[in-house]
Design a protein around this motif. Structure first.
Motif, PDB file in Angstrom:
ATOM      1  N   VAL A 141     -44.987 -43.498  25.237  1.00  0.00           N
ATOM      2  CA  VAL A 141     -44.599 -42.105  25.024  1.00  0.00           C
ATOM      3  C   VAL A 141     -44.453 -41.889  23.518  1.00  0.00           C
ATOM      4  CG1 VAL A 141     -42.805 -40.366  25.405  1.00  0.00           C
ATOM      5  CG2 VAL A 141     -43.476 -41.896  27.271  1.00  0.00           C
ATOM      6  N   LEU A 142     -45.171 -40.904  22.995  1.00  0.00           N
ATOM      7  CA  LEU A 142     -45.149 -40.599  21.565  1.00  0.00           C
ATOM      8  C   LEU A 142     -43.919 -39.780  21.210  1.00  0.00           C
ATOM      9  CD1 LEU A 142     -48.904 -39.603  21.161  1.00  0.00           C
ATOM     10  CD2 LEU A 142     -47.844 -41.837  20.726  1.00  0.00           C
ATOM     11  N   ASP A 143     -43.328 -40.070  20.059  1.00  0.00           N
ATOM     12  CA  ASP A 143     -42.164 -39.332  19.564  1.00  0.00           C
ATOM     13  C   ASP A 143     -42.600 -38.070  18.826  1.00  0.00           C
ATOM     14  OD1 ASP A 143     -40.491 -41.331  20.498  1.00  0.00           O
ATOM     15  OD2 ASP A 143     -40.347 -42.346  18.560  1.00  0.00           O
ATOM     16  N   GLY A 144     -41.740 -37.057  18.853  1.00  0.00           N
ATOM     17  CA  GLY A 144     -41.935 -35.859  18.041  1.00  0.00           C
ATOM     18  C   GLY A 144     -42.946 -34.866  18.560  1.00  0.00           C
ATOM     19  N   VAL A 145     -43.404 -35.014  19.811  1.00  0.00           N
ATOM     20  CA  VAL A 145     -44.385 -34.087  20.366  1.00  0.00           C
ATOM     21  C   VAL A 145     -43.680 -32.855  20.926  1.00  0.00           C
ATOM     22  CG1 VAL A 145     -46.073 -35.897  20.844  1.00  0.00           C
ATOM     23  CG2 VAL A 145     -44.405 -35.282  22.605  1.00  0.00           C
ATOM     24  N   LEU A 146     -44.450 -31.790  21.183  1.00  0.00           N
ATOM     25  CA  LEU A 146     -43.864 -30.574  21.744  1.00  0.00           C
ATOM     26  C   LEU A 146     -43.391 -30.783  23.174  1.00  0.00           C
ATOM     27  CD1 LEU A 146     -46.195 -27.683  20.542  1.00  0.00           C
ATOM     28  CD2 LEU A 146     -44.162 -28.646  19.454  1.00  0.00           C
ATOM     29  N   ALA A 147     -44.136 -31.573  23.929  1.00  0.00           N
ATOM     30  CA  ALA A 147     -43.797 -31.838  25.321  1.00  0.00           C
ATOM     31  C   ALA A 147     -44.590 -33.057  25.768  1.00  0.00           C
ATOM     32  CB  ALA A 147     -44.152 -30.633  26.195  1.00  0.00           C
ATOM     33  N   GLY A 178     -39.571 -30.301  23.097  1.00  0.00           N
ATOM     34  CA  GLY A 178     -39.856 -30.494  21.686  1.00  0.00           C
ATOM     35  C   GLY A 178     -39.863 -29.152  20.965  1.00  0.00           C
ATOM     36  N   THR A 179     -39.830 -29.187  19.654  1.00  0.00           N
ATOM     37  CA  THR A 179     -39.803 -27.939  18.890  1.00  0.00           C
ATOM     38  C   THR A 179     -41.054 -27.810  18.033  1.00  0.00           C
ATOM     39  OG1 THR A 179     -38.572 -28.977  17.093  1.00  0.00           O
ATOM     40  CG2 THR A 179     -37.284 -27.897  18.822  1.00  0.00           C
ATOM     41  N   GLY A 180     -41.420 -26.577  17.775  1.00  0.00           N
ATOM     42  CA  GLY A 180     -42.563 -26.299  16.918  1.00  0.00           C
ATOM     43  C   GLY A 180     -43.601 -25.463  17.636  1.00  0.00           C
ATOM     44  N   ARG A 181     -44.716 -25.309  16.958  1.00  0.00           N
ATOM     45  CA  ARG A 181     -45.832 -24.517  17.479  1.00  0.00           C
ATOM     46  C   ARG A 181     -46.978 -25.448  17.809  1.00  0.00           C
ATOM     47  NH1 ARG A 181     -46.147 -18.948  14.835  1.00  0.00           N
ATOM     48  NH2 ARG A 181     -48.303 -19.550  14.455  1.00  0.00           N
ATOM     49  N   PRO A 182     -47.843 -25.060  18.754  1.00  0.00           N
ATOM     50  CA  PRO A 182     -48.897 -25.968  19.210  1.00  0.00           C
ATOM     51  C   PRO A 182     -50.011 -26.168  18.187  1.00  0.00           C
ATOM     52  CG  PRO A 182     -49.175 -23.813  20.206  1.00  0.00           C
ATOM     53  CD  PRO A 182     -47.867 -23.770  19.463  1.00  0.00           C
ATOM     54  N   LEU A 183     -50.586 -27.348  18.234  1.00  0.00           N
ATOM     55  CA  LEU A 183     -51.791 -27.657  17.478  1.00  0.00           C
ATOM     56  C   LEU A 183     -52.983 -27.198  18.307  1.00  0.00           C
ATOM     57  CD1 LEU A 183     -53.016 -29.090  14.980  1.00  0.00           C
ATOM     58  CD2 LEU A 183     -53.064 -31.193  16.350  1.00  0.00           C
ATOM     59  N   LEU A 184     -53.971 -26.602  17.648  1.00  0.00           N
ATOM     60  CA  LEU A 184     -55.174 -26.122  18.321  1.00  0.00           C
ATOM     61  C   LEU A 184     -56.401 -26.822  17.756  1.00  0.00           C
ATOM     62  CD1 LEU A 184     -54.552 -22.267  18.313  1.00  0.00           C
ATOM     63  CD2 LEU A 184     -54.049 -23.903  20.128  1.00  0.00           C
ATOM     64  N   TYR A 185     -57.468 -26.820  18.546  1.00  0.00           N
ATOM     65  CA  TYR A 185     -58.764 -27.309  18.100  1.00  0.00           C
ATOM     66  C   TYR A 185     -59.740 -26.154  18.211  1.00  0.00           C
ATOM     67  CZ  TYR A 185     -62.710 -30.469  17.525  1.00  0.00           C
ATOM     68  OH  TYR A 185     -63.822 -31.117  17.053  1.00  0.00           O
ATOM     69  N   HIS A 186     -60.371 -25.791  17.082  1.00  0.00           N
ATOM     70  CA  HIS A 186     -61.290 -24.657  17.056  1.00  0.00           C
ATOM     71  C   HIS A 186     -62.304 -24.857  15.942  1.00  0.00           C
ATOM     72  CE1 HIS A 186     -62.387 -20.381  16.047  1.00  0.00           C
ATOM     73  NE2 HIS A 186     -62.620 -20.429  17.342  1.00  0.00           N
ATOM     74  N   GLU A 187     -63.552 -24.529  16.227  1.00  0.00           N
ATOM     75  CA  GLU A 187     -64.635 -24.651  15.243  1.00  0.00           C
ATOM     76  C   GLU A 187     -64.723 -26.068  14.667  1.00  0.00           C
ATOM     77  OE1 GLU A 187     -67.100 -22.611  14.346  1.00  0.00           O
ATOM     78  OE2 GLU A 187     -66.469 -20.951  15.614  1.00  0.00           O
ATOM     79  N   GLY A 188     -64.466 -27.066  15.532  1.00  0.00           N
ATOM     80  CA  GLY A 188     -64.635 -28.457  15.120  1.00  0.00           C
ATOM     81  C   GLY A 188     -63.523 -29.029  14.274  1.00  0.00           C
ATOM     82  N   ARG A 189     -62.362 -28.347  14.234  1.00  0.00           N
ATOM     83  CA  ARG A 189     -61.258 -28.890  13.432  1.00  0.00           C
ATOM     84  C   ARG A 189     -59.920 -28.523  14.065  1.00  0.00           C
ATOM     85  NH1 ARG A 189     -59.103 -24.917   9.961  1.00  0.00           N
ATOM     86  NH2 ARG A 189     -60.326 -23.017   9.993  1.00  0.00           N
ATOM     87  N   PHE A 190     -58.902 -29.280  13.670  1.00  0.00           N
ATOM     88  CA  PHE A 190     -57.550 -28.995  14.110  1.00  0.00           C
ATOM     89  C   PHE A 190     -56.997 -27.867  13.262  1.00  0.00           C
ATOM     90  CE2 PHE A 190     -58.074 -33.582  15.061  1.00  0.00           C
ATOM     91  CZ  PHE A 190     -58.108 -33.451  16.446  1.00  0.00           C
ATOM     92  N   THR A 191     -56.299 -26.933  13.914  1.00  0.00           N
ATOM     93  CA  THR A 191     -55.791 -25.752  13.217  1.00  0.00           C
ATOM     94  C   THR A 191     -54.492 -25.309  13.880  1.00  0.00           C
ATOM     95  OG1 THR A 191     -56.435 -23.571  12.364  1.00  0.00           O
ATOM     96  CG2 THR A 191     -57.149 -24.113  14.603  1.00  0.00           C
ATOM     97  N   ALA A 192     -53.907 -24.248  13.333  1.00  0.00           N
ATOM     98  CA  ALA A 192     -52.629 -23.742  13.850  1.00  0.00           C
ATOM     99  C   ALA A 192     -52.778 -22.277  14.206  1.00  0.00           C
ATOM    100  CB  ALA A 192     -51.543 -23.909  12.784  1.00  0.00           C
ATOM    101  N   LEU A 193     -51.846 -21.795  15.009  1.00  0.00           N
ATOM    102  CA  LEU A 193     -51.792 -20.360  15.305  1.00  0.00           C
ATOM    103  C   LEU A 193     -51.511 -19.592  14.029  1.00  0.00           C
ATOM    104  CD1 LEU A 193     -49.555 -20.365  18.510  1.00  0.00           C
ATOM    105  CD2 LEU A 193     -51.994 -19.875  18.411  1.00  0.00           C
ATOM    106  N   ARG A 194     -52.022 -18.393  13.966  1.00  0.00           N
ATOM    107  CA  ARG A 194     -51.694 -17.511  12.842  1.00  0.00           C
ATOM    108  C   ARG A 194     -50.959 -16.303  13.389  1.00  0.00           C
ATOM    109  NH1 ARG A 194     -57.537 -17.424  11.196  1.00  0.00           N
ATOM    110  NH2 ARG A 194     -57.811 -19.628  11.094  1.00  0.00           N
ATOM    111  N   ASP A 195     -49.949 -15.848  12.670  1.00  0.00           N
ATOM    112  CA  ASP A 195     -49.214 -14.643  13.085  1.00  0.00           C
ATOM    113  C   ASP A 195     -49.999 -13.401  12.755  1.00  0.00           C
ATOM    114  OD1 ASP A 195     -47.060 -15.967  14.185  1.00  0.00           O
ATOM    115  OD2 ASP A 195     -46.080 -16.145  12.244  1.00  0.00           O
TER     116      ASP A 195
END
Length: 168
Positions: free
Chosen positions: A116-122, A151-168
């Protein structure tokens, strides 16, 4: 009469078309883990909720993956939803030949002996109920038996061949 929308020029279906289409599909990023002689794991963008009752998830794994021999025999797997702060962890588990469980990866042995990995969202520990052949992959269906959604934070996404984050 309404004019038909321009649908572009269709291409014959094949691996390149599928990759091109799914580069445009934003997906959540997860890491799947299991224990064999040692811990194994890989980055997955194919995680899906299948059913609430019983609680089932699915993910795809390539049969050429270094993790497949263990996943093919594992009774239980760990499913970890990554946060945007974990791009490096996602890269590590996606990279062939990487020491995925060495520093700086933080993990512990969880329920059913699953890493089990530490620090994940869930995370979930799941009992494997099916492995369905699908081309050069297997679709693994697994039933959740334990987990932590807090866990806390916002999800990591994969889009256009790279890891990215949500934008507000």
């Amino acid at each position: 009469m309404t004019a038909a929308p321009d649908l572009g020029t269709p291409r014959l279906a094949g691996p390149d078309l599928l990759r091109s289409v799914f580069r445009r599909h934003a997906a959540g990023v997860a890491v799947v883990t299991a224990r064999g002689d040692g811990p194994v794991g890989f980055t997955a963008t194919s995680l899906s909720s299948v059913a609430a009752e019983p609680p089932l998830v699915s993910f795809g794994v390539g049969t050429a993956s270094s993790s497949w021999p263990v996943i093919a025999e594992a009774e239980h797997v760990g499913v970890h939803v990554l946060g945007e702060h974990q791009r490096e962890l996602a890269d590590t588990f996606a990279r062939s030949g990487a020491d995925r469980f060495g520093a700086p990866t933080r993990w512990r042995t969880g329920p059913q002996g699953v890493p089990v990995l530490d620090g994940v969202l869930a995370w979930l520990v799941c009992r494997v109920v099916a492995r369905v052949p699908a081309g050069d992959h297997r679709i693994v269906v697994a039933q959740a038996v334990a987990g932590d959604p807090d866990g806390t934070g916002r999800p990591l996404l994969y889009h256009e061949g790279r890891f990215t984050a949500l934008r507000d």
